[in-house]
Write a protein that holds these residues in place. Structure first.
Motif, PDB file in Angstrom:
ATOM      1  N   VAL A   1       7.665  -8.547 -14.322  1.00 16.12           N
ATOM      2  CA  VAL A   1       8.785  -8.584 -13.203  1.00 16.12           C
ATOM      3  C   VAL A   1       8.273 -10.140 -12.360  1.00 16.12           C
ATOM      4  CG1 VAL A   1       9.959  -7.809 -11.009  1.00 16.12           C
ATOM      5  CG2 VAL A   1       9.129  -6.209 -12.884  1.00 16.12           C
ATOM      6  N   LEU A   2       9.177 -10.974 -12.106  1.00 14.73           N
ATOM      7  CA  LEU A   2       8.802 -12.243 -11.520  1.00 14.73           C
ATOM      8  C   LEU A   2       9.714 -12.359 -10.148  1.00 14.73           C
ATOM      9  CD1 LEU A   2       9.303 -14.872 -14.525  1.00 14.73           C
ATOM     10  CD2 LEU A   2       7.113 -13.753 -13.505  1.00 14.73           C
ATOM     11  N   VAL A   3       9.147 -12.497  -8.821  1.00 14.27           N
ATOM     12  CA  VAL A   3       9.883 -12.479  -7.770  1.00 14.27           C
ATOM     13  C   VAL A   3       9.509 -13.940  -7.064  1.00 14.27           C
ATOM     14  CG1 VAL A   3      10.037 -10.174  -7.225  1.00 14.27           C
ATOM     15  CG2 VAL A   3       8.203 -11.283  -6.515  1.00 14.27           C
ATOM     16  N   GLY A   4      10.593 -14.507  -6.537  1.00 12.21           N
ATOM     17  CA  GLY A   4      10.311 -16.018  -5.791  1.00 12.21           C
ATOM     18  C   GLY A   4      11.741 -16.326  -5.261  1.00 12.21           C
ATOM     19  N   VAL A   5      11.481 -17.308  -4.355  1.00 11.19           N
ATOM     20  CA  VAL A   5      12.931 -17.941  -3.686  1.00 11.19           C
ATOM     21  C   VAL A   5      13.460 -18.557  -4.701  1.00 11.19           C
ATOM     22  CG1 VAL A   5      11.740 -17.882  -1.486  1.00 11.19           C
ATOM     23  CG2 VAL A   5      11.490 -19.913  -2.768  1.00 11.19           C
ATOM     24  N   SER A   6      14.764 -19.081  -4.565  1.00 12.80           N
ATOM     25  CA  SER A   6      15.407 -19.935  -5.476  1.00 12.80           C
ATOM     26  C   SER A   6      14.701 -21.162  -5.821  1.00 12.80           C
ATOM     27  CB  SER A   6      16.794 -20.177  -4.753  1.00 12.80           C
ATOM     28  OG  SER A   6      17.505 -21.191  -5.645  1.00 12.80           O
ATOM     29  N   ARG A   7      14.904 -21.637  -7.102  1.00 15.46           N
ATOM     30  CA  ARG A   7      14.354 -22.770  -7.594  1.00 15.46           C
ATOM     31  C   ARG A   7      12.753 -22.844  -7.784  1.00 15.46           C
ATOM     32  NH1 ARG A   7      18.238 -24.021 -10.025  1.00 15.46           N
ATOM     33  NH2 ARG A   7      17.595 -26.093 -10.659  1.00 15.46           N
ATOM     34  N   THR A   8      12.135 -21.600  -8.207  1.00 18.21           N
ATOM     35  CA  THR A   8      10.821 -21.538  -8.585  1.00 18.21           C
ATOM     36  C   THR A   8      10.712 -21.278  -9.885  1.00 18.21           C
ATOM     37  OG1 THR A   8      10.778 -19.118  -7.731  1.00 18.21           O
ATOM     38  CG2 THR A   8       9.949 -20.898  -6.009  1.00 18.21           C
ATOM     39  N   SER A   9      11.368 -21.626 -10.594  1.00 13.35           N
ATOM     40  CA  SER A   9      11.629 -21.649 -12.214  1.00 13.35           C
ATOM     41  C   SER A   9      11.307 -20.109 -12.704  1.00 13.35           C
ATOM     42  CB  SER A   9      10.248 -22.356 -12.499  1.00 13.35           C
ATOM     43  OG  SER A   9      10.504 -23.805 -12.420  1.00 13.35           O
ATOM     44  N   LYS A  10      12.134 -19.129 -11.991  1.00 11.17           N
ATOM     45  CA  LYS A  10      12.052 -17.720 -12.559  1.00 11.17           C
ATOM     46  C   LYS A  10      12.935 -17.702 -13.840  1.00 11.17           C
ATOM     47  CE  LYS A  10      13.947 -16.228  -8.822  1.00 11.17           C
ATOM     48  NZ  LYS A  10      14.026 -17.414  -7.955  1.00 11.17           N
ATOM     49  N   THR A  11      13.889 -18.278 -14.025  1.00  9.02           N
ATOM     50  CA  THR A  11      14.822 -18.233 -15.103  1.00  9.02           C
ATOM     51  C   THR A  11      14.163 -18.804 -16.267  1.00  9.02           C
ATOM     52  OG1 THR A  11      16.896 -17.764 -13.818  1.00  9.02           O
ATOM     53  CG2 THR A  11      16.887 -18.612 -16.241  1.00  9.02           C
ATOM     54  N   PRO A  12      13.489 -20.294 -16.611  1.00  4.55           N
ATOM     55  CA  PRO A  12      12.936 -20.708 -17.527  1.00  4.55           C
ATOM     56  C   PRO A  12      11.750 -19.988 -17.917  1.00  4.55           C
ATOM     57  CG  PRO A  12      13.075 -22.199 -15.610  1.00  4.55           C
ATOM     58  CD  PRO A  12      13.963 -21.077 -15.279  1.00  4.55           C
ATOM     59  N   LEU A  13      10.979 -19.561 -16.765  1.00  5.21           N
ATOM     60  CA  LEU A  13       9.708 -18.872 -17.184  1.00  5.21           C
ATOM     61  C   LEU A  13       9.986 -17.473 -17.757  1.00  5.21           C
ATOM     62  CD1 LEU A  13       6.757 -18.566 -16.675  1.00  5.21           C
ATOM     63  CD2 LEU A  13       6.982 -17.609 -14.465  1.00  5.21           C
ATOM     64  N   SER A  14      11.190 -17.003 -17.350  1.00  8.24           N
ATOM     65  CA  SER A  14      11.552 -15.541 -18.120  1.00  8.24           C
ATOM     66  C   SER A  14      11.796 -15.853 -19.525  1.00  8.24           C
ATOM     67  CB  SER A  14      12.644 -15.018 -17.220  1.00  8.24           C
ATOM     68  OG  SER A  14      12.362 -14.496 -16.053  1.00  8.24           O
ATOM     69  N   GLN A  15      12.529 -16.936 -19.861  1.00  8.65           N
ATOM     70  CA  GLN A  15      13.017 -17.399 -21.065  1.00  8.65           C
ATOM     71  C   GLN A  15      11.679 -17.522 -22.073  1.00  8.65           C
ATOM     72  OE1 GLN A  15      15.614 -16.924 -22.959  1.00  8.65           O
ATOM     73  NE2 GLN A  15      16.559 -15.936 -21.302  1.00  8.65           N
TER      74      GLN A  15
END
Length: 267
Positions: free
Chosen positions: A145-159
């Motif tokens: 599970v990744l948590v962070g504010v907007s624009r901390t690369s959560k989506t590309p990191l998830s992929q």
């Protein structure tokens, strides 16, 4: 009309041979009788099937990757005057000759590769479904599970992690919205907070606004707003007790490797 009997011998499941035999038999207007013998590991079983094939006037189609077993089957069948068809052996030999690479001679490799492929697809679908906190139920089902504010690369990191066959859910944190309760129920060793410096985030968000043709002075990119969001982030990750990774100057691949190393070390 005589129904053809075909024995399918394999040192794995035998699906490949079965499909080939069914494709061939479909060209004949007759009822097929396919008898599959999977997971053959010894010559005694091969000899027994050859004997049965002789008794029933049958053909033997086979996928055996070990050369000694293939040779034994062909030799036994010749002795008993039983027709055999080697589905995979000749192609393996041609590839070996052309590439000068020795084959693995290991049964069941295709099935393991297929299982690995479908696991990756499942992980990618999971990352899409549980991206950006859209369904908090995924938090408790995720490997990471990744948590962070907007624009901390959560989506590309998830992929990226999904392509490594890890199921990832990511949750954006904003001061005005309470974090989902699931975040505080998940195993904290699975959870990673993504930290970033205010200056770097200001630069990223400003460029994002420009690319969208929006006013770069918007609250979203203001340093005061960013500091407020990061303070909220610190409160949440402290409450979770999860690990925090500073992604300020890290590429997605570098952050992913850090996470995977921590997960593997835990295992």
């Amino acid at each position: 009309m005589k129904t053809p009997v075909v024995y399918v011998i394999s040192d794995s499941v035998g699906e490949t041979a079965d499909l080939v035999v069914r494709a061939a038999l479909s060209q004949f207007e007759c009822v097929s009788d396919i008898r599959r013998i999977p997971y053959v590991e010894d010559n005694a079983t091969i000899a027994e099937v050859v004997s049965l094939a002789k008794t029933n006037g049958a053909i033997i189609a086979f996928t055996l990757v070990k050369p000694d077993m293939r040779a034994f089957l062909v030799e036994e069948a010749a002795k008993e005057n039983v027709e055999v068809f080697d589905i995979i052996g000749p192609l393996i030999e041609k590839i070996q000759k052309k590439s000068n690479i020795y084959p693995r001679c290991e049964p069941g490799v295709v099935r393991r590769l297929d299982a690995d492929y479908f696991k990756k697809v499942e992980a990618i679908e999971f990352a899409v479904k549980y991206d950006d906190g859209r369904d908090p139920r995924g938090i408790l089902r995720a490997d990471i599970v990744l948590v962070g504010v907007s624009r901390t690369s959560k989506t590309p990191l998830s992929q990226y992690l999904a392509h490594k066959r890890l199921k990832v859910a990511n949750v954006p944190l904003v001061p005005e919205v309470d974090p989902p309760e699931e975040l505080f129920l998940v195993d904290k060793s699975k959870c990673f907070g993504l930290k970033i410096s205010p200056e770097k985030l200001n630069s990223i968000r400003t460029e994002r606004l420009k690319s969208l043709g929006l006013n770069e002075e918007a609250s979203y990119a203001r340093i005061e707003r960013i500091q407020e969001e990061l303070a909220h982030f610190e409160k949440v990750v402290n409450r979770i007790g999860c690990q925090v990774i500073d992604v300020t100057n890290k590429a997605v691949e570098e952050t992913a490797n850090t996470i995977m190393n921590k997960v593997q070390h835990k295992q």
